[in-house]
Design an enzyme around this catalytic site. Structure first.
Site, mmCIF file in Angstrom:
data_model
loop_
_atom_site.group_PDB
_atom_site.id
_atom_site.type_symbol
_atom_site.label_atom_id
_atom_site.label_comp_id
_atom_site.label_asym_id
_atom_site.label_seq_id
_atom_site.Cartn_x
_atom_site.Cartn_y
_atom_site.Cartn_z
ATOM 1 N N GLY A 46 -11.782 -13.129 16.036
ATOM 2 C CA GLY A 46 -12.013 -11.826 16.644
ATOM 3 C C GLY A 46 -11.320 -10.756 15.828
ATOM 4 N N CYS A 88 -2.865 -13.590 15.381
ATOM 5 C CA CYS A 88 -3.569 -12.324 15.171
ATOM 6 C C CYS A 88 -3.678 -12.063 13.673
ATOM 7 C CB CYS A 88 -2.775 -11.207 15.838
ATOM 8 S SG CYS A 88 -3.484 -9.570 15.621
ATOM 9 N N HIS A 130 -7.419 -10.509 24.101
ATOM 10 C CA HIS A 130 -6.651 -10.164 22.905
ATOM 11 C C HIS A 130 -7.262 -8.953 22.199
ATOM 12 C CE1 HIS A 130 -4.403 -11.564 19.114
ATOM 13 N NE2 HIS A 130 -5.195 -10.590 18.686
ATOM 14 N N GLU A 131 -8.587 -9.004 21.989
ATOM 15 C CA GLU A 131 -9.235 -7.927 21.221
ATOM 16 C C GLU A 131 -9.291 -6.622 22.024
ATOM 17 O OE1 GLU A 131 -9.333 -8.522 18.228
ATOM 18 O OE2 GLU A 131 -9.297 -10.709 18.324
HETATM 19 NI NI NI Z 1 -5.262 -9.459 16.972
#
Ligand code: NI
Length: 157
Positions: A46, A88, A130-131
């Protein structure tokens, strides 16, 4: 299409709240295509627009099972809980166990402005949370209960 630079933690771009997309034009389509290519090149699942330096509410996800483009996404419901390992593209080499809902439903628009809803469980739910967090300047570390150590990472390889 083009690979864009991925903004790393420490850059204040990643702490900003992104603006809504109002024009569903060729520029947006190029951004989405570039984000997808950049994410693939970095082996991510992502990426959010601020990670390529654009403060707009745009997200691309590809879990392997599901490929999604989300413009102006919003979580409209969530349930359950999961505690899993997360990383991330903006924090290379760092991983931690986060607490996230097990299932989320998101409302968003596609690249042409059409509204749709998507539900995801497990990995897809984590990716969505998360995104979408990135669009409000929030990194996964805000949700970690423990960062993984060098030892943990060695054992995972
Ligand atoms: Ni991230």
């Amino acid at each position: 299409m083009a690979i864009r630079n991925i903004v790393k933690e420490g850059d204040e771009i990643l702490t900003k709240v992104c603006r809504k997309v109002e024009k569903f034009d060729a520029k947006l389509h190029t951004l989405l295509d570039d984000m997808y290519e950049t994410m693939n090149m970095a082996n991510g699942i992502g990426i959010a627009a601020p990670q390529v330096g654009i403060l707009r509410r745009v997200v691309v996800i590809d879990t392997g099972e599901k490929k999604l483009e989300l413009v102006n996404p919003e979580i409209i419901s969530q349930s359950g809980e999961q505690r899993e390992n997360e990383g991330c593209l903006s924090c290379p080499g760092e991983y931690g166990i986060t607490v996230r809902p097990y299932k989320v439903t998101v409302k968003a628009q596609d690249r042409n402005g059409n509204e749709f809803k998507v539900s995801g469980e497990a990995l897809l739910a984590r990716a969505l949370c998360h995104e979408i967090d990135h669009l409000d300047g929030i990194l996964f570390k805000k949700h970690t209960i423990r960062m993984l150590t060098e030892e943990d990472l060695k054992n995972m390889r």
